[in-house]
Design a protein around this motif. Sequence first.
Motif, PDB file in Angstrom:
ATOM      1  N   THR A  85     -71.639   2.033 -28.968  1.00  0.00           N
ATOM      2  CA  THR A  85     -70.705   3.126 -28.669  1.00  0.00           C
ATOM      3  C   THR A  85     -69.502   2.539 -28.522  1.00  0.00           C
ATOM      4  O   THR A  85     -69.080   1.475 -28.067  1.00  0.00           O
ATOM      5  CB  THR A  85     -71.389   3.697 -27.557  1.00  0.00           C
ATOM      6  OG1 THR A  85     -71.468   2.577 -26.258  1.00  0.00           O
ATOM      7  CG2 THR A  85     -72.770   4.330 -27.439  1.00  0.00           C
ATOM      8  N   ARG A  88     -63.007   3.774 -29.447  1.00  0.00           N
ATOM      9  CA  ARG A  88     -61.799   3.722 -30.470  1.00  0.00           C
ATOM     10  C   ARG A  88     -62.316   3.770 -31.742  1.00  0.00           C
ATOM     11  O   ARG A  88     -63.495   3.116 -32.195  1.00  0.00           O
ATOM     12  CB  ARG A  88     -61.448   1.998 -30.151  1.00  0.00           C
ATOM     13  CG  ARG A  88     -60.288   1.916 -29.014  1.00  0.00           C
ATOM     14  CD  ARG A  88     -60.050   0.599 -28.686  1.00  0.00           C
ATOM     15  NE  ARG A  88     -61.117  -0.188 -28.269  1.00  0.00           N
ATOM     16  CZ  ARG A  88     -61.410  -1.359 -28.795  1.00  0.00           C
ATOM     17  NH1 ARG A  88     -60.789  -1.919 -30.233  1.00  0.00           N
ATOM     18  NH2 ARG A  88     -62.268  -2.174 -28.668  1.00  0.00           N
ATOM     19  N   GLY A 121     -69.854  -1.273 -24.375  1.00  0.00           N
ATOM     20  CA  GLY A 121     -69.088  -2.652 -24.402  1.00  0.00           C
ATOM     21  C   GLY A 121     -68.547  -2.887 -23.043  1.00  0.00           C
ATOM     22  O   GLY A 121     -68.985  -2.235 -21.954  1.00  0.00           O
ATOM     23  N   GLY A 126     -64.238  -2.734 -24.213  1.00  0.00           N
ATOM     24  CA  GLY A 126     -65.195  -2.171 -25.153  1.00  0.00           C
ATOM     25  C   GLY A 126     -65.924  -3.483 -25.933  1.00  0.00           C
ATOM     26  O   GLY A 126     -66.078  -4.476 -25.471  1.00  0.00           O
ATOM     27  N   ILE A 141     -68.138   9.514 -28.315  1.00  0.00           N
ATOM     28  CA  ILE A 141     -68.377  10.849 -27.345  1.00  0.00           C
ATOM     29  C   ILE A 141     -67.048  11.527 -27.440  1.00  0.00           C
ATOM     30  O   ILE A 141     -65.883  10.842 -27.022  1.00  0.00           O
ATOM     31  CB  ILE A 141     -68.503  10.181 -25.962  1.00  0.00           C
ATOM     32  CG1 ILE A 141     -70.010   9.566 -25.789  1.00  0.00           C
ATOM     33  CG2 ILE A 141     -68.810  11.451 -24.959  1.00  0.00           C
ATOM     34  CD1 ILE A 141     -70.159   8.705 -24.490  1.00  0.00           C
ATOM     35  N   SER A 148     -59.581   8.975 -23.593  1.00  0.00           N
ATOM     36  CA  SER A 148     -60.926   9.006 -24.499  1.00  0.00           C
ATOM     37  C   SER A 148     -61.838   7.763 -23.926  1.00  0.00           C
ATOM     38  O   SER A 148     -62.883   7.824 -24.306  1.00  0.00           O
ATOM     39  CB  SER A 148     -60.479   8.702 -26.012  1.00  0.00           C
ATOM     40  OG  SER A 148     -60.211   6.966 -25.974  1.00  0.00           O
ATOM     41  N   LEU A 150     -64.429   6.791 -21.240  1.00  0.00           N
ATOM     42  CA  LEU A 150     -65.309   7.267 -20.076  1.00  0.00           C
ATOM     43  C   LEU A 150     -65.701   5.989 -19.209  1.00  0.00           C
ATOM     44  O   LEU A 150     -65.557   4.767 -19.693  1.00  0.00           O
ATOM     45  CB  LEU A 150     -66.485   7.770 -20.612  1.00  0.00           C
ATOM     46  CG  LEU A 150     -66.662   9.208 -20.822  1.00  0.00           C
ATOM     47  CD1 LEU A 150     -66.027   9.466 -22.368  1.00  0.00           C
ATOM     48  CD2 LEU A 150     -67.986   9.826 -21.039  1.00  0.00           C
TER      49      LEU A 150
HETATM   50  N1  SAH Z   1     -61.129   0.289 -22.776  1.00  0.00           N
HETATM   51  C1  SAH Z   1     -62.149   0.001 -23.526  1.00  0.00           C
HETATM   52  C2  SAH Z   1     -63.295   1.155 -23.365  1.00  0.00           C
HETATM   53  C3  SAH Z   1     -64.254   0.667 -22.289  1.00  0.00           C
HETATM   54  S1  SAH Z   1     -65.216   1.968 -21.952  1.00  0.00           S
HETATM   55  C4  SAH Z   1     -61.961   0.399 -25.182  1.00  0.00           C
HETATM   56  O1  SAH Z   1     -60.689   0.430 -25.467  1.00  0.00           O
HETATM   57  O2  SAH Z   1     -62.961   0.186 -26.018  1.00  0.00           O
HETATM   58  C5  SAH Z   1     -66.685   0.959 -21.409  1.00  0.00           C
HETATM   59  C6  SAH Z   1     -67.875   1.393 -22.534  1.00  0.00           C
HETATM   60  O3  SAH Z   1     -68.208   2.806 -22.499  1.00  0.00           O
HETATM   61  C7  SAH Z   1     -67.266   1.337 -24.022  1.00  0.00           C
HETATM   62  O4  SAH Z   1     -67.280  -0.040 -24.466  1.00  0.00           O
HETATM   63  C8  SAH Z   1     -68.415   2.485 -24.782  1.00  0.00           C
HETATM   64  O5  SAH Z   1     -69.397   1.614 -24.968  1.00  0.00           O
HETATM   65  C9  SAH Z   1     -68.663   3.290 -23.845  1.00  0.00           C
HETATM   66  N2  SAH Z   1     -67.311   4.541 -23.794  1.00  0.00           N
HETATM   67  C10 SAH Z   1     -66.330   4.771 -23.104  1.00  0.00           C
HETATM   68  N3  SAH Z   1     -65.921   5.809 -23.752  1.00  0.00           N
HETATM   69  C11 SAH Z   1     -66.441   6.228 -24.774  1.00  0.00           C
HETATM   70  C12 SAH Z   1     -66.339   7.258 -25.624  1.00  0.00           C
HETATM   71  N4  SAH Z   1     -65.532   8.260 -25.807  1.00  0.00           N
HETATM   72  N5  SAH Z   1     -67.357   7.227 -26.741  1.00  0.00           N
HETATM   73  C13 SAH Z   1     -68.182   6.231 -26.860  1.00  0.00           C
HETATM   74  N6  SAH Z   1     -68.484   5.501 -26.139  1.00  0.00           N
HETATM   75  C14 SAH Z   1     -67.556   5.389 -25.023  1.00  0.00           C
END
Ligand code: SAH
Length: 245
Positions: A85, A88, A121, A126, A141, A148, A150
Motif C-alpha cells: 500500500t 505515492r 509503510g 512509507g 486508497i 493523500s 492517511l
Molecule cells: N509520508 C508517507 C506516507 C506514510 S502513511 C509517504 O509519503 O509514503 C503510512 C502508510 O499508510 C503508508 O506507507 C501506506 O502503507 C499507508 N497509506 C497511507 N495513505 C495511503 C493511501 N492514500 N493509499 C495507500 N496506502 C496509504
Amino acid sequence: MSNDQALESKIRIVLVETSHPGNIGAAARAMKNMGLSRLYLVAPEDFPNEKAVFRAASAADVLDQVVVCPTLQEAIGGCSLVLGTSARQRKIPWPLVTPKIAAERVVAHRLDPADIAVVFGRESKGLKNEELQQCHFHVNIPTSEAYSSLNLAMAVQVLAYEIFCANTESETAIVWDQPAATSDALEHFFAHLEDTLESVGFHDPDNPRQLMTRLRRLFLRINPDKMELSILRGFLRTVNEAIRK
Ligand code: SAH
C-alpha cells in the motif's frame, strides 16, 4: 487443488518499521473488527509498549500473537500474493489497484494454499521502492489531492474492511491446478535470472538501468505458479551449463 482454510486465517497484515506504538495498537483493533488476527511487524521502533495495548482496546489478543521480523522478505516469506500500500506514485509504476479491486484479488486467491500479505509503510516515509517491488500490486486508497497520506491504522482499516466485504459478498475464486509461487521462490528465481543475464553478457551490474526492476514487474504481474517457475529455473540451469561447456 483446493484449500478449505478460512481466508481470514491466511491473511498477514505487515507493518514496516512503524515508529509509533499507538499506531500498532490501532491497527490491531482495525484488524480484529474485520476478523483478521495475524499482525507482522518488521523492525518496529518501539514494541512492545503499553501505548499499543491501550490503543488496541479489546484487540490485545492480536498484539499477543504479533510476529516480529527483521526484514520484509521474512515477513512475506511463504506468501503467494503480496499487496503493497502506498499513497505515492512511483517512477516505475507498479500494477495499481484500488482497495476494492485488491480485496477482490485476495478473495479470488482463497483456494491457493499459501498466505497472503498486505504491506504498510513507515509513518514518515512509507515503503521504499525496493519494498514495493517485492509486491504483486500497488494498492492506492483514493483521497483528496490536497492530502493523500492517511494515518497508518486508518489505511489498515480501509484494506481490512474491503477484504471483509469482498469475502462476504464474492463467490469468485481462481481454480488452478498448481499452487502459486511464493515470494521466497520468486526471490530465488530473480537472483538466478540476474546471475544468468550477467553471465550471458545481457546485464551489466555496473550499468543496471532498470532492467531487474522491469523484469520483476513482468514476472510479479504474471503471478506464476510453482510449476511454471520450476520450468524457468530449469531453463536457466541449462543456459548456465551451456555457457560453462
Ligand atoms: N509520508 C508517507 C506516507 C506514510 S502513511 C509517504 O509519503 O509514503 C503510512 C502508510 O499508510 C503508508 O506507507 C501506506 O502503507 C499507508 N497509506 C497511507 N495513505 C495511503 C493511501 N492514500 N493509499 C495507500 N496506502 C496509504
